[in-house]
Design a protein around this motif. Structure first.
Motif, PDB file in Angstrom:
ATOM      1  N   UNK A 225     -25.884  25.818 -70.873  1.00 52.15           N
ATOM      2  CA  UNK A 225     -25.546  27.241 -70.858  1.00 52.15           C
ATOM      3  C   UNK A 225     -25.609  27.888 -69.474  1.00 52.15           C
ATOM      4  N   UNK A 226     -26.445  27.366 -68.578  1.00 48.36           N
ATOM      5  CA  UNK A 226     -26.491  27.951 -67.236  1.00 48.36           C
ATOM      6  C   UNK A 226     -25.145  27.819 -66.524  1.00 48.36           C
ATOM      7  N   UNK A 227     -24.496  26.643 -66.540  1.00 48.25           N
ATOM      8  CA  UNK A 227     -23.159  26.576 -65.926  1.00 48.25           C
ATOM      9  C   UNK A 227     -22.154  27.517 -66.588  1.00 48.25           C
ATOM     10  N   UNK A 228     -22.275  27.692 -67.915  1.00 43.78           N
ATOM     11  CA  UNK A 228     -21.374  28.622 -68.605  1.00 43.78           C
ATOM     12  C   UNK A 228     -21.605  30.056 -68.118  1.00 43.78           C
ATOM     13  N   UNK A 229     -22.883  30.411 -67.941  1.00 44.48           N
ATOM     14  CA  UNK A 229     -23.201  31.742 -67.424  1.00 44.48           C
ATOM     15  C   UNK A 229     -22.701  31.940 -66.005  1.00 44.48           C
ATOM     16  N   UNK A 230     -22.861  30.908 -65.166  1.00 44.90           N
ATOM     17  CA  UNK A 230     -22.399  30.987 -63.781  1.00 44.90           C
ATOM     18  C   UNK A 230     -20.881  31.124 -63.726  1.00 44.90           C
ATOM     19  N   UNK A 231     -20.185  30.280 -64.509  1.00 45.28           N
ATOM     20  CA  UNK A 231     -18.716  30.315 -64.514  1.00 45.28           C
ATOM     21  C   UNK A 231     -18.212  31.666 -65.012  1.00 45.28           C
ATOM     22  N   UNK A 232     -18.807  32.160 -66.092  1.00 47.32           N
ATOM     23  CA  UNK A 232     -18.398  33.446 -66.628  1.00 47.32           C
ATOM     24  C   UNK A 232     -18.690  34.591 -65.671  1.00 47.32           C
ATOM     25  N   UNK A 233     -19.871  34.550 -65.034  1.00 44.43           N
ATOM     26  CA  UNK A 233     -20.226  35.601 -64.078  1.00 44.43           C
ATOM     27  C   UNK A 233     -19.279  35.639 -62.897  1.00 44.43           C
TER      28      UNK A 233
ATOM     29  N   UNK B   7     -27.952  28.021 -92.115  1.00 44.43           N
ATOM     30  CA  UNK B   7     -26.806  28.911 -91.910  1.00 44.43           C
ATOM     31  C   UNK B   7     -26.135  28.673 -90.584  1.00 44.43           C
ATOM     32  N   UNK B   8     -26.706  27.815 -89.713  1.00 45.39           N
ATOM     33  CA  UNK B   8     -26.158  27.647 -88.369  1.00 45.39           C
ATOM     34  C   UNK B   8     -25.571  26.251 -88.168  1.00 45.39           C
ATOM     35  N   UNK B   9     -24.606  26.137 -87.262  1.00 44.28           N
ATOM     36  CA  UNK B   9     -24.050  24.826 -86.964  1.00 44.28           C
ATOM     37  C   UNK B   9     -25.117  23.892 -86.399  1.00 44.28           C
ATOM     38  N   UNK B  10     -24.813  22.605 -86.375  1.00 39.79           N
ATOM     39  CA  UNK B  10     -25.805  21.641 -85.953  1.00 39.79           C
ATOM     40  C   UNK B  10     -25.799  21.339 -84.469  1.00 39.79           C
ATOM     41  N   UNK B  11     -24.870  21.865 -83.698  1.00 39.89           N
ATOM     42  CA  UNK B  11     -24.760  21.518 -82.288  1.00 39.89           C
ATOM     43  C   UNK B  11     -24.807  22.769 -81.411  1.00 39.89           C
ATOM     44  N   UNK B  12     -25.530  22.635 -80.272  1.00 39.73           N
ATOM     45  CA  UNK B  12     -25.591  23.747 -79.317  1.00 39.73           C
ATOM     46  C   UNK B  12     -24.238  24.005 -78.665  1.00 39.73           C
ATOM     47  N   UNK B  13     -23.328  23.039 -78.759  1.00 36.55           N
ATOM     48  CA  UNK B  13     -22.019  23.198 -78.126  1.00 36.55           C
ATOM     49  C   UNK B  13     -21.211  24.340 -78.734  1.00 36.55           C
ATOM     50  N   UNK B  14     -21.543  24.727 -79.967  1.00 36.20           N
ATOM     51  CA  UNK B  14     -20.823  25.815 -80.620  1.00 36.20           C
ATOM     52  C   UNK B  14     -20.932  27.120 -79.826  1.00 36.20           C
ATOM     53  N   UNK B  15     -22.013  27.293 -79.105  1.00 33.13           N
ATOM     54  CA  UNK B  15     -22.219  28.550 -78.384  1.00 33.13           C
ATOM     55  C   UNK B  15     -21.645  28.575 -76.991  1.00 33.13           C
ATOM     56  N   UNK B  16     -21.108  27.454 -76.519  1.00 27.50           N
ATOM     57  CA  UNK B  16     -20.698  27.354 -75.119  1.00 27.50           C
ATOM     58  C   UNK B  16     -19.600  28.354 -74.757  1.00 27.50           C
ATOM     59  N   UNK B  17     -18.504  28.350 -75.500  1.00 29.13           N
ATOM     60  CA  UNK B  17     -17.388  29.246 -75.185  1.00 29.13           C
ATOM     61  C   UNK B  17     -17.773  30.716 -75.379  1.00 29.13           C
ATOM     62  N   UNK B  18     -18.430  31.096 -76.513  1.00 33.77           N
ATOM     63  CA  UNK B  18     -18.841  32.502 -76.655  1.00 33.77           C
ATOM     64  C   UNK B  18     -19.779  32.981 -75.556  1.00 33.77           C
ATOM     65  N   UNK B  19     -20.705  32.111 -75.127  1.00 38.79           N
ATOM     66  CA  UNK B  19     -21.621  32.485 -74.043  1.00 38.79           C
ATOM     67  C   UNK B  19     -20.832  32.710 -72.754  1.00 38.79           C
ATOM     68  N   UNK B  20     -19.869  31.849 -72.488  1.00 37.16           N
ATOM     69  CA  UNK B  20     -19.046  31.991 -71.277  1.00 37.16           C
ATOM     70  C   UNK B  20     -18.249  33.293 -71.310  1.00 37.16           C
ATOM     71  N   UNK B  21     -17.694  33.635 -72.477  1.00 43.46           N
ATOM     72  CA  UNK B  21     -16.939  34.887 -72.612  1.00 43.46           C
ATOM     73  C   UNK B  21     -17.851  36.087 -72.393  1.00 43.46           C
ATOM     74  N   UNK B  22     -19.059  36.026 -72.972  1.00 47.20           N
ATOM     75  CA  UNK B  22     -20.027  37.110 -72.769  1.00 47.20           C
ATOM     76  C   UNK B  22     -20.384  37.238 -71.292  1.00 47.20           C
ATOM     77  N   UNK B  23     -20.493  36.098 -70.611  1.00 45.37           N
ATOM     78  CA  UNK B  23     -20.832  36.103 -69.186  1.00 45.37           C
ATOM     79  C   UNK B  23     -19.709  36.730 -68.355  1.00 45.37           C
ATOM     80  N   UNK B  24     -18.464  36.552 -68.775  1.00 45.28           N
ATOM     81  CA  UNK B  24     -17.347  37.202 -68.076  1.00 45.28           C
ATOM     82  C   UNK B  24     -17.535  38.718 -68.118  1.00 45.28           C
TER      83      UNK B  24
END
Length: 254
Positions: A78-86, A135-152
């Protein structure tokens, strides 16, 4: 040309923003409108505000370091996703014209205000959701794109970023709210730090203002920490919400 009294007002607004951020969040809704009210162009005000308030996120991340234990894989994800989005958000802000950004400002402030008002509801919802792992998906990868969009969004404006990221993590990641909140702090830090470093080379940081704000925000954060037992965050949050609504209306009228 800013006067000595203008810098005094800026210092007070940064002090208030730092204290509010440490207690309830939403400090940008105080500091950013103050800068534009003093005649600083909206884009430069937003960039200067981002650079000046960025160190405050470091304190929040360090304070919850214990809850990050065992989350190394998530941090690498998630840190690279935050950096890329920022960075992308910072680039979008750089290429946005002053006129267009001024038109967007009231909507951005209104969005941030609504997010701040909804913060207790989001936390209540997430508390129940994190207690039901099924109630949640089994992989942390599900949050990667939404986190990146939020970081934008965070790199572009930033107010309310933490609430968006926490909601995304609550949907995608199977863990307790306390640990997700610590992860959120690091993502917000990475996002704002990436945008702030990019802005350092933009030529639009008003350094005398940024330095005054940085000092005021750090003092405000320390003051907010001491006031934690005396001031109810809920009361302060709604006060900032009211301020945000008033500011948004003023911008819409203008």
């Amino acid at each position: 040309m800013l006067t000595l009294s203008n810098y005094f007002v800026i210092a007070l607004s940064a002090l208030a923003a730092g204290a509010v951020n440490s207690l309830a969040g939403g400090g940008t809704l105080i500091s950013f409108p103050t800068l534009t009210a003093l005649g600083i162009p909206a884009v430069a005000a937003n960039i200067t505000n981002t650079v000046a308030l960025c160190p405050g996120y470091l304190g929040g991340a360090l304070a919850q370091g214990r809850d990050l234990q065992g989350q190394r894989k998530r941090l690498w994800l998630y840190i690279p996703a935050g950096i890329a989005g920022g960075l992308l958000g910072g680039i979008l802000l750089q290429i946005t014209s002053e006129a267009l950004f001024r038109e967007l400002v009231p909507y951005l402030i209104l969005l941030a205000t609504v997010l701040l008002a909804a913060q207790p509801l989001v936390r209540t919802w997430l508390t129940g959701r994190t207690q039901d792992a099924a109630t949640k998906p089994g992989s942390d990868w599900w949050g990667l794109v939404p986190v990146c969009i939020a970081a934008v969004y965070g790199g572009y404006f930033g107010a309310g970023l933490s609430i968006i990221v926490l909601a995304v993590l609550g949907l995608a990641v199977d863990d307790s709210l306390t640990r997700l909140n610590a992860l959120k702090q690091v993502i917000a830090l990475a996002t704002n730090l990436a945008a702030a470093i990019f802005f350092l080379f933009s030529g639009k940081v008003i350094w005398p203002v940024a330095l005054v704000m940085l000092t005021g925000a750090l003092l405000g954060g320390a003051l907010g920490g001491r006031m934690a037992g005396c001031v109810k965050p809920a009361v302060l949050r709604w006060l900032v919400v009211v301020i945000g609504l008033v500011v948004a209306v003023i911008y819409f009228i203008r």
